[in-house]
Design an enzyme around this catalytic site. Structure first.
Site, PDB file in Angstrom:
ATOM      1  N   GLY A 172      -5.214   1.387  -2.342  1.00 40.75           N
ATOM      2  CA  GLY A 172      -4.929   2.381  -1.299  1.00 40.75           C
ATOM      3  C   GLY A 172      -6.201   3.005  -0.757  1.00 40.75           C
ATOM      4  O   GLY A 172      -7.308   2.523  -1.029  1.00 40.75           O
ATOM      5  N   ASP A 173      -6.062   4.080   0.004  1.00 41.02           N
ATOM      6  CA  ASP A 173      -7.242   4.646   0.668  1.00 41.02           C
ATOM      7  C   ASP A 173      -8.247   5.196  -0.340  1.00 41.02           C
ATOM      8  O   ASP A 173      -9.450   5.134  -0.109  1.00 41.02           O
ATOM      9  CB  ASP A 173      -6.856   5.679   1.720  1.00 41.02           C
ATOM     10  N   GLY A 174      -7.768   5.705  -1.472  1.00 39.91           N
ATOM     11  CA  GLY A 174      -8.682   6.200  -2.514  1.00 39.91           C
ATOM     12  C   GLY A 174      -9.563   5.070  -3.025  1.00 39.91           C
ATOM     13  O   GLY A 174     -10.798   5.172  -3.050  1.00 39.91           O
ATOM     14  N   ILE A 224       2.528   0.913  -1.202  1.00 38.73           N
ATOM     15  CA  ILE A 224       3.911   0.854  -0.718  1.00 38.73           C
ATOM     16  C   ILE A 224       4.149   1.849   0.413  1.00 38.73           C
ATOM     17  O   ILE A 224       5.119   1.748   1.141  1.00 38.73           O
ATOM     18  CB  ILE A 224       4.945   1.100  -1.846  1.00 38.73           C
ATOM     19  N   ASP A 225       3.248   2.832   0.546  1.00 38.59           N
ATOM     20  CA  ASP A 225       3.484   3.904   1.522  1.00 38.59           C
ATOM     21  C   ASP A 225       3.226   3.505   2.975  1.00 38.59           C
ATOM     22  O   ASP A 225       3.635   4.205   3.883  1.00 38.59           O
ATOM     23  CB  ASP A 225       2.554   5.096   1.223  1.00 38.59           C
ATOM     24  N   ARG A 234      25.430  15.003  -2.810  1.00 45.48           N
ATOM     25  CA  ARG A 234      24.682  14.587  -4.001  1.00 45.48           C
ATOM     26  C   ARG A 234      23.238  14.260  -3.610  1.00 45.48           C
ATOM     27  O   ARG A 234      22.979  13.856  -2.475  1.00 45.48           O
ATOM     28  CB  ARG A 234      25.304  13.327  -4.620  1.00 45.48           C
ATOM     29  N   ARG A 288       8.823   0.842  -6.250  1.00 49.41           N
ATOM     30  CA  ARG A 288       7.655  -0.009  -6.488  1.00 49.41           C
ATOM     31  C   ARG A 288       8.044  -1.343  -7.094  1.00 49.41           C
ATOM     32  O   ARG A 288       7.292  -2.299  -7.048  1.00 49.41           O
ATOM     33  CB  ARG A 288       6.733   0.650  -7.510  1.00 49.41           C
ATOM     34  N   ARG A 323       9.924 -30.526 -13.408  1.00 50.89           N
ATOM     35  CA  ARG A 323      10.772 -30.982 -12.329  1.00 50.89           C
ATOM     36  C   ARG A 323      10.167 -30.653 -10.960  1.00 50.89           C
ATOM     37  O   ARG A 323       9.554 -29.601 -10.803  1.00 50.89           O
ATOM     38  CB  ARG A 323      12.098 -30.219 -12.443  1.00 50.89           C
ATOM     39  N   GLY A 371      15.997 -26.268  12.873  1.00 47.83           N
ATOM     40  CA  GLY A 371      16.000 -27.184  14.012  1.00 47.83           C
ATOM     41  C   GLY A 371      14.736 -28.031  13.975  1.00 47.83           C
ATOM     42  O   GLY A 371      14.288 -28.451  12.901  1.00 47.83           O
TER      43      GLY A 371
HETATM   44  P1  ATP Z   1      -2.378   4.953  -3.848  1.00 48.34           P
HETATM   45  O1  ATP Z   1      -2.083   4.584  -2.442  1.00 48.34           O
HETATM   46  O2  ATP Z   1      -1.462   4.370  -4.818  1.00 48.34           O
HETATM   47  O3  ATP Z   1      -2.626   6.396  -4.063  1.00 48.34           O
HETATM   48  P2  ATP Z   1      -5.232   4.795  -4.058  1.00 48.34           P
HETATM   49  O4  ATP Z   1      -6.153   3.637  -4.049  1.00 48.34           O
HETATM   50  O5  ATP Z   1      -5.351   5.736  -2.912  1.00 48.34           O
HETATM   51  O6  ATP Z   1      -3.782   4.214  -4.187  1.00 48.34           O
HETATM   52  P3  ATP Z   1      -6.392   6.642  -5.929  1.00 48.34           P
HETATM   53  O7  ATP Z   1      -5.895   7.122  -7.218  1.00 48.34           O
HETATM   54  O8  ATP Z   1      -6.711   7.615  -4.873  1.00 48.34           O
HETATM   55  O9  ATP Z   1      -5.359   5.564  -5.439  1.00 48.34           O
HETATM   56  O10 ATP Z   1      -7.727   5.792  -6.191  1.00 48.34           O
HETATM   57  C1  ATP Z   1      -7.785   4.793  -7.197  1.00 48.34           C
HETATM   58  C2  ATP Z   1      -9.120   4.833  -7.872  1.00 48.34           C
HETATM   59  O11 ATP Z   1     -10.159   4.637  -6.923  1.00 48.34           O
HETATM   60  C3  ATP Z   1      -9.449   6.158  -8.514  1.00 48.34           C
HETATM   61  O12 ATP Z   1      -8.864   6.285  -9.786  1.00 48.34           O
HETATM   62  C4  ATP Z   1     -10.952   6.100  -8.587  1.00 48.34           C
HETATM   63  O13 ATP Z   1     -11.372   5.327  -9.672  1.00 48.34           O
HETATM   64  C5  ATP Z   1     -11.316   5.387  -7.301  1.00 48.34           C
HETATM   65  N1  ATP Z   1     -11.639   6.371  -6.242  1.00 48.34           N
HETATM   66  C6  ATP Z   1     -10.792   6.995  -5.428  1.00 48.34           C
HETATM   67  N2  ATP Z   1     -11.428   7.823  -4.605  1.00 48.34           N
HETATM   68  C7  ATP Z   1     -12.737   7.750  -4.918  1.00 48.34           C
HETATM   69  C8  ATP Z   1     -13.931   8.380  -4.442  1.00 48.34           C
HETATM   70  N3  ATP Z   1     -13.906   9.259  -3.466  1.00 48.34           N
HETATM   71  N4  ATP Z   1     -15.090   8.037  -5.027  1.00 48.34           N
HETATM   72  C9  ATP Z   1     -15.143   7.131  -6.010  1.00 48.34           C
HETATM   73  N5  ATP Z   1     -14.061   6.515  -6.506  1.00 48.34           N
HETATM   74  C10 ATP Z   1     -12.875   6.819  -5.981  1.00 48.34           C
END
Ligand code: ATP
Length: 779
Positions: free
Chosen positions: A118-120, A165-166, A296, A305, A581, A590
């Site tokens: 993901g972006d992190g 997934i987001d 509910r 996931r 197999r 088609g």
């Molecule tokens: P999701 O979409 O599931 O949140 P994500 O990739 O955004 O996925 P994060 O937990 O934000 O998930 O990042 C995953 C890992 O990436 C972190 O545990 C860390 O090790 C690394 N990481 C994230 N941000 C940084 C950053 N700014 N600097 C260095 N490492 C980072």
């Protein structure tokens, strides 16, 4: 996709070493990415490593960084989650952690990293790349590495693939895993709907998405939910009042169920979180003026996931993995770090940090309540879907209606075999028509039904739509208004023209496959003889064969691929449980090999036979020899079955049965072979969410296109080539193509398919990743 020819000569330069990693939250399809990267890298003469447990593995080093072999990733396409593990790694946030990671990379000789996360994860990757030279200097300075050790690794090359997934990353329409999660959600909502309807209950369904409402919004569009709450676009007024009005209106119409979908990060206009409990309390309020519904809450949680990836995610993962390896090999020290994006139907490389920055801006915009900005930073599809959603839930509101003189009477007709999404398209188009004050009319059972007029039905099987009935069609398979293959000339063109005149149709909206395309061609050509045919006519392609000129995607093709993928996964499993197999599976389509090729890509087929290429003895011989070789080398480690997909019309002689017999005969009992024909299963039961959502979006665009001509536009229509047109997704755009141009330049009439097959290069990907040998192909 450009050709995948090996462009690296091992004799000339040292082997490039590429590592692949999955990081952050897991998502279905990540295994497909790893498989594609591993095999493509090996194909391109590179060494390839898997880093286990995300950045944690990079920091720990040792056996967490493992060299991968071709066979290590066999069968991975059909596995959920990520088999090389993922983790959140605290150490990597700090420089010392990244320093150790850099050392481990150099020790393994790795200078390119493909990260799926993901972006992190992608932010971390870019930081790592930016720091790389200084990290290496520090490692030399503190004596951990020698100077000549780092010399070959001056530049770190990073390529991102968005696995999430987001679907929250800016710049790409889809992230690996998002359509699988959406499918899971829609499946659950479909189940819940049945019980909700039985008890006349309301359900509040919470889905994932802290800063991104994509899952909630598209689930709302796909299931026809009554109300949706997303972080990017809170209600402008009081959400309680807005929701009550909508739910009340739907109940008064006679709806027996109420479905409200709420993203975890949903907020009101003041930035306060909206909880499922608050929504429930409001829906179940029994005081005077309250809705008083038995309500509910269902929180879907981690099921979203889970499970194996849908066909789309497997294709996306595979093509993006292949592209990532190409990007690594083409990069120079000056190349900006990129990620692999998908825009509509096109794989593109885009600057990584810009996308990450924009993604972060969405979260900031939501936090600072700048919702206009939050929406503007999402892609156009998101905004389109939001508008579609509003249109289909606010049908009976007077505000959007056109002036009386601009309202049109529009005939709806389905032509050809049923395809997933046809009903969703009709429902959305009817909703749009009603919201604008048009008069949508159902023509039942295609042109044959239209022409069949009895004494009690002098004007054919035509009737106005009943909104309460149509509203329940969002997730229905088949064709509720009925479909038929008959062409207007078979029904009688004069009769059709007269009926159009007698009904006073101002436009026709046609949903269907190649027959529908052919039907419009006939109507267009007959315009000179029958002035009543000079009305705007628009085709929304819907056929599992995906063989309509003017588009790279037809409604129903995604549903079909999912059915085939499920079928093949089961067959493969059965093979692994018994003996070695080879299954030869016959697909529909088609004379178009799209479905065979894309399902081959999604299941990791050993070979795909398509009508565009035909089947020669030479091909069969090469493939049989390849299978013999594979089974000879395979000393029982893998008992998984092999699949060969053959389109029903790939050859007049070699059908699935014969191919299976040839393989069986040649195998001399070392392995066996069976044919298998899924048949009409491929037309699908419940349409896939992608087919449903695209149906809604494209159908509304079609009616907007027709609406542009207005009422009584006969003279204008005659001169305008776009007045008979096909809506399509072409590359990264949604376009209307004039029928005349498509008929004359874009159609291979004898083979009933477009002249160019946009997907043909994917056949090469199937071959490369399936390890199929090279041999001369027919022209
Ligand atoms: P999701 O979409 O599931 O949140 P994500 O990739 O955004 O996925 P994060 O937990 O934000 O998930 O990042 C995953 C890992 O990436 C972190 O545990 C860390 O090790 C690394 N990481 C994230 N941000 C940084 C950053 N700014 N600097 C260095 N490492 C980072």
């Amino acid at each position: 996709l450009p050709t995948l020819q090996r462009n690296r000569s091992p004799a000339m330069e040292p082997k490039k070493k590429i590592a692949v990693m999955t990081s952050g939250g897991d998502s279905p399809g990540m295994n497909g990415v790893v498989r594609a990267v591993v095999r493509m890298a090996i194909h391109m003469n590179c060494d390839v490593f898997a880093v286990y447990e995300g950045y944690e593995g990079l920091v720990r080093g040792g056996d967490q960084i493992k060299k991968m072999d071709w066979h290590d990733v066999r069968g991975w396409l059909s596995e959920g989650g990520t088999l090389i593990g993922t983790a959140r790694c605290m150490a990597f946030y700090e420089r010392p952690g990244r320093l150790t990671a850099a050392k481990n990379m150099v020790l393994n000789g790795i200078d390119a990293l493909i990260i799926c996360g993901g972006d992190g994860s992608l932010t971390g990757a870019d930081k790592f790349r930016a720091e790389w030279p200084s990290l290496l200097e520090e490692l030399v300075a503190n004596g951990e590495l020698a100077k000549d050790q780092i010399t070959p690794y001056k530049h770190l090359n990073i390529v991102g693939i968005v696995g999430s997934i987001d679907n929250d990353l800016s710049g790409t329409d889809a992230t690996v895993g998002c359509y699988s999660a959406l499918s899971r959600i829609c499946e659950m909502v479909d189940y819940i709907e049945a019980t909700a309807s039985s008890h006349s209950r309301a359900f509040v369904i919470e889905v994932m998405g802290r800063h991104c409402g994509w899952l909630a919004l598209l689930a709302g569009v796909a299931t026809g939910a009554d109300f949706v709450f997303i972080p990017e676009r809170p209600q402008e007024h009081d959400w309680r009042e807005d929701m009550s009005v909508v739910v009340n209106r739907h109940r008064q119409m006679g709806k027996r169920k109420t479905i409200v979908i709420v993203a975890e990060g949903a907020r009101d206009k003041d930035g306060n979180k909206i909880s499922p409990e608050e929504i429930r309390d409001l829906l179940s309020d029994k005081t005077e003026g309250g809705l008083g519904l038995d309500t509910r809450i269902t929180t879907l949680g981690h099921v979203q996931r889970g499970g194996t990836a849908v066909a789309y995610d497997r294709v996306l993962a595979t093509l993006q993995g292949v592209e990532a390896v190409r990007a690594v090999l083409e990069a120079t020290p000056e190349t900006e770090t990129c990620f692999i994006a998908m825009n509509e139907n096109k794989i593109v490389r885009k600057p990584l940090m810009k996308a990450v920055q924009e993604t972060k801006e969405v979260a900031h915009a939501v936090d600072s309540k700048d919702f206009e900005k939050a929406m503007s930073l999402r892609d156009t599809e998101f905004a389109d879907q939001y508008n579609s959603y509003i249109t289909t839930t606010n049908v009976l509101i007077e505000d959007h209606k056109l002036q009386e003189k601009n309202r049109m009477k529009i005939g709806f007709i389905n032509v050809g075999a049923p395809a997933g999404g046809m009903n969703a398209a009709v429902r959305a188009a009817v909703a749009y028509c009603l919201s604008r004050g048009h008069e949508p009319m159902a023509i039942h059972n295609g042109f044959a039904g239209f022409a069949r007029h009895h004494d009690d039905k002098p004007l054919g099987s035509v009737r106005p739509f009943d909104w309460l009935e149509v509203d329940g069609w969002a997730s229905k398979g088949g064709s509720e208004i009925g479909t038929n293959r008959e062409l207007p000339e078979e029904s009688g063109m004069e009769l059709i023209a007269n009926l159009i005149e007698q009904h006073g149709f101002d436009a026709l909206f046609i949903v269907g496959g190649f027959e529908a395309f052919h039907a419009i061609s006939q109507l267009r050509k007959a315009r000179d003889n029958y002035p009543s045919l000079c009305i705007p006519i628009c085709l929304l392609p819907a056929t599992i064969s995906n063989n309509v000129p003017g588009t790279e995607y037809s409604l129903g093709s995604d549903t079909c691929l999912n059915e085939l993928v499920n079928y093949c996964d089961k067959i493969k499993q059965s093979a692994s449980a018994t003996r070695r197999r080879v299954f030869v599976i016959e697909t529909q389509g088609g004379r178009c090999g799209y479905v065979a090729t894309l399902s081959g890509l999604s299941v990791g087929a050993s070979a795909v036979y398509i009508p565009e290429e035909g089947i020669s003895l030479e091909m069969l011989n090469a493939d049989v020899n390849h299978l013999k070789d594979v089974f000879r080398k395979d000393r029982g480690q893998s008992r998984a079955g092999r699949l060969i997909l053959v389109n029903e019309k790939a050859s007049k002689v070699y059908d699935a049965k014969l191919i299976a017999s040839i393989i069986r005969e040649e195998a001399h009992d070392r392995f066996e072979s069976r044919e298998s024909i899924p048949g009409h299963v491929q037309q699908g039961g419940v349409p896939s969410p992608m087919d449903r959502c695209r149906a809604v979006r494209l159908a509304i665009k079609c009616i907007q296109h027709l609406e542009g001509y207005g009422r009584n536009a006969h003279n204008r229509v005659k001169k305008d080539p776009n007045s008979t047109s096909v809506i399509g997704i072409q590359g990264s755009e949604v376009v209307f193509s004039p029928m005349k141009m498509l008929e004359e330049q874009g159609t291979d009439w004898p083979n009933r398919r477009p002249k160019t097959a946009h997907w043909l290069a994917m056949r090469e990907v199937v071959d490369v990743l399936g390890g199929r040998p090279d041999y001369p192909r027919p022209e």
